[in-house]
Design a protein around this motif. Structure first.
Motif, PDB file in Angstrom:
ATOM      1  N   ALA A 341       0.470  -1.542  -0.273  1.00 54.98           N
ATOM      2  CA  ALA A 341       0.364  -0.251   0.063  1.00 54.98           C
ATOM      3  C   ALA A 341       0.783   1.029   0.291  1.00 54.98           C
ATOM      4  N   PHE A 342       2.052   1.436   0.857  1.00 53.45           N
ATOM      5  CA  PHE A 342       2.516   2.632   0.569  1.00 53.45           C
ATOM      6  C   PHE A 342       3.389   2.879  -0.699  1.00 53.45           C
ATOM      7  N   LEU A 343       3.914   1.270  -0.992  1.00 56.95           N
ATOM      8  CA  LEU A 343       4.284   1.873  -2.931  1.00 56.95           C
ATOM      9  C   LEU A 343       3.436   2.483  -3.591  1.00 56.95           C
ATOM     10  N   GLN A 344       1.910   1.893  -3.458  1.00 51.76           N
ATOM     11  CA  GLN A 344       1.058   2.581  -4.555  1.00 51.76           C
ATOM     12  C   GLN A 344       0.989   3.930  -3.905  1.00 51.76           C
ATOM     13  N   GLY A 345       1.231   4.275  -2.988  1.00 49.65           N
ATOM     14  CA  GLY A 345       0.611   6.112  -2.220  1.00 49.65           C
ATOM     15  C   GLY A 345      -0.210   5.797  -2.111  1.00 49.65           C
ATOM     16  N   GLN A 346      -0.813   4.715  -1.469  1.00 51.73           N
ATOM     17  CA  GLN A 346      -1.951   4.407   0.151  1.00 51.73           C
ATOM     18  C   GLN A 346      -1.949   4.777   1.491  1.00 51.73           C
ATOM     19  N   ILE A 347      -0.793   4.662   1.636  1.00 51.80           N
ATOM     20  CA  ILE A 347      -0.681   5.569   2.961  1.00 51.80           C
ATOM     21  C   ILE A 347       0.845   5.723   3.115  1.00 51.80           C
ATOM     22  N   GLY A 348       1.030   6.193   4.194  1.00 52.71           N
ATOM     23  CA  GLY A 348       2.896   7.087   4.593  1.00 52.71           C
ATOM     24  C   GLY A 348       3.265   6.106   5.469  1.00 52.71           C
ATOM     25  N   PHE A 349       4.768   6.476   5.274  1.00 56.12           N
ATOM     26  CA  PHE A 349       5.490   5.311   5.562  1.00 56.12           C
ATOM     27  C   PHE A 349       5.395   4.865   7.575  1.00 56.12           C
ATOM     28  N   LEU A 350       5.277   5.711   7.754  1.00 56.82           N
ATOM     29  CA  LEU A 350       4.925   5.994   9.475  1.00 56.82           C
ATOM     30  C   LEU A 350       3.949   4.543   9.298  1.00 56.82           C
ATOM     31  N   SER A 351       2.601   4.773   8.417  1.00 54.76           N
ATOM     32  CA  SER A 351       1.693   4.141   9.162  1.00 54.76           C
ATOM     33  C   SER A 351       2.012   2.726   9.103  1.00 54.76           C
ATOM     34  N   ILE A 352       3.380   1.668   8.279  1.00 56.94           N
ATOM     35  CA  ILE A 352       3.329   0.920   7.912  1.00 56.94           C
ATOM     36  C   ILE A 352       3.327   0.339   9.092  1.00 56.94           C
ATOM     37  N   PRO A 353       4.058   0.047  10.106  1.00 51.04           N
ATOM     38  CA  PRO A 353       4.151  -0.069  11.577  1.00 51.04           C
ATOM     39  C   PRO A 353       3.054   0.252  12.743  1.00 51.04           C
ATOM     40  N   ALA A 354       2.574   1.254  12.167  1.00 56.26           N
ATOM     41  CA  ALA A 354       1.587   1.061  12.396  1.00 56.26           C
ATOM     42  C   ALA A 354       0.385  -0.180  12.302  1.00 56.26           C
ATOM     43  N   LEU A 355      -0.003   0.018  11.230  1.00 56.74           N
ATOM     44  CA  LEU A 355      -0.707  -1.545  10.518  1.00 56.74           C
ATOM     45  C   LEU A 355      -0.568  -2.479  11.494  1.00 56.74           C
ATOM     46  N   VAL A 356       1.426  -2.968  11.126  1.00 51.76           N
ATOM     47  CA  VAL A 356       1.528  -4.113  11.600  1.00 51.76           C
ATOM     48  C   VAL A 356       1.152  -4.442  13.325  1.00 51.76           C
ATOM     49  N   GLU A 357       1.953  -3.288  14.030  1.00 46.98           N
ATOM     50  CA  GLU A 357       0.818  -3.034  15.560  1.00 46.98           C
ATOM     51  C   GLU A 357      -0.504  -3.690  15.510  1.00 46.98           C
ATOM     52  N   ASP A 358      -1.189  -3.014  14.635  1.00 48.65           N
ATOM     53  CA  ASP A 358      -3.156  -2.902  15.343  1.00 48.65           C
ATOM     54  C   ASP A 358      -3.334  -5.056  14.745  1.00 48.65           C
TER      55      ASP A 358
END
Length: 396
Positions: A341-358
């Protein structure tokens, strides 16, 4: 006395960067190595071009809808290479007499089934697909032990440990295994500075030339977290005997500290052909095309502790490793979806760890009793993460 037949090598993921490095090493040793099986995901033209150069017996395209295109391409090139398509064909060839060595370089969880097939058939496995160990490390190592398969890790860090130990068994005389990390393109950045990172910036690794997904993992330090879980399974060590050091020069690839106070480190230029040459030639050393290390020219070696506050993916991987069971599968699946999703521009860089933690919070660790249980946890983590991303887009 007749010369032994060349080692027949299946390169799974032949059109990627690791596949290219493996084929470069193979081409340097025509008397002892032969590419007998080549596979790609969907790049038919690139796969046909490789077949024209290396003349394998078999070529596999994972995308079944491109089978006719592959078949026609091989025929037009005048090649006797047999065309195949789909995961089942890939698994069958990895386990067949078409090869005795398998380079597992398919990115992501998609590489798991063929990796398991090769191990269960007792092959020498050059493992560059870290997700196989993260998702199903217990199953993979158990299958390797049962079949007498030889696993040689190709990640530079694990290959370094393998060389220091001369095996993948850390005995009681090993006090600590230290994995090194380059720190990625954002080493030294503050958390606030990472909020506006673009995909183009994240894939610009300072030392390695890699694919986009693994480059983003390096930028978040998730790559190092996955490698911790890999090392736990490969070398049969607990988290209390594993640690990470950031080493920006990427010349010391890992270290092993022994109970007598000695520490062995494997060093070399950052080039995957070294690890692949170790795996293809082991226990002998063969030429890889990589120059020797000139320490005088390099000048200095720096080390620092990783900042898990700025890069929480490393902390999350430690937690998943400690929880065990299905937790690493959840970590890996959520990360794959978030990075895409980040590579496709759908989320920001800091959303990656947030989504994994969730995702980890939403799916407490369950016993990893079977591959089906692990795949179910993987699928659920993907669904939850995709739903979270869709919700994020709808609010944007």
């Amino acid at each position: 006395m007749s010369q032994p037949l060349p080692r027949a090598v299946a390169v799974l993921g032949a059109t990627g960067s690791i596949g290219a490095s493996a084929l470069d090493v193979i081409a340097r040793h025509p008397q002892r190595l032969r590419a007998s099986v080549l596979s790609a995901g969907s790049q038919v033209d690139a796969l046909v071009a490789l077949c024209a150069k290396f003349r394998p017996d078999h070529a596999v395209i994972a995308d079944g809808g491109r089978f006719r295109q592959l078949q026609a391409g091989l025929q037009d090139a005048g090649l006797a290479t047999q065309a195949h398509a789909g995961d089942e064909a890939l698994e069958a060839l990895a386990a067949s007499e078409a090869c005795d060595t398998v380079v597992a370089a398919i990115v992501g969880a998609a590489g798991l089934s063929s990796t398991l097939a090769a191990v269960r058939a007792g092959k020498r496995l050059l493992l560059a697909n870290k997700e196989s160990l993260v998702l199903a490390g217990e199953l993979l190592t158990r299958a390797a032990d049962a079949a007498g398969a030889e696993i040689i890790p190709i990640d530079s860090e694990h290959n370094a440990i393998f060389q220091c130990l001369r095996s993948r068994q850390a005995q009681h005389d090993v006090r600590r295994i230290v994995l090194t990390a380059s720190g990625g393109p954002f080493r030294g950045h503050s958390r606030n500075a990472l909020a506006g990172v673009t995909p183009e910036q994240a894939v610009a690794h300072p030392k390695w030339s890699m694919g986009p997904k693994i480059s983003v993992d390096s930028a978040t330090l998730m790559n190092k977290g996955l490698e911790l879980i890999e090392a736990h399974h490969l070398f049969r060590v607990g988290g209390d005997r594993l640690s990470v050091l950031v080493h920006p020069q990427s010349l010391v690839h890992s270290l092993v500290e022994f109970v007598d106070g000695s520490t062995l480190a494997q060093m070399g230029l950052p080039d995957m052909r070294t690890s692949l040459a170790v795996g293809l030639g082991w226990p002998e050393r063969i030429e890889s095309g990589v120059a020797g290390l000139d320490l005088l020219a390099q000048g200095r070696l720096d080390f620092e502790a990783p900042d898990t506050g700025v890069f929480p993916c490393l902390r999350l991987a430690w937690q998943a490793m400690a929880a065990g069971g299905t937790a690493p599968a959840v970590l890996n699946a959520a990360n794959e979806v978030a990075v895409s999703a980040f590579l496709q521009g759908q989320i920001g860089f800091l959303s990656i760890p947030a989504l994994v933690e969730d995702a980890l919070a939403a799916q407490p660790a369950a016993p990893a009793e079977s591959l089906d249980a692990l795949l179910a946890a993987d699928a659920q983590a993907r669904r939850l993460t995709e739903q979270a991303i869709a919700g994020h887009r709808s609010r944007a």
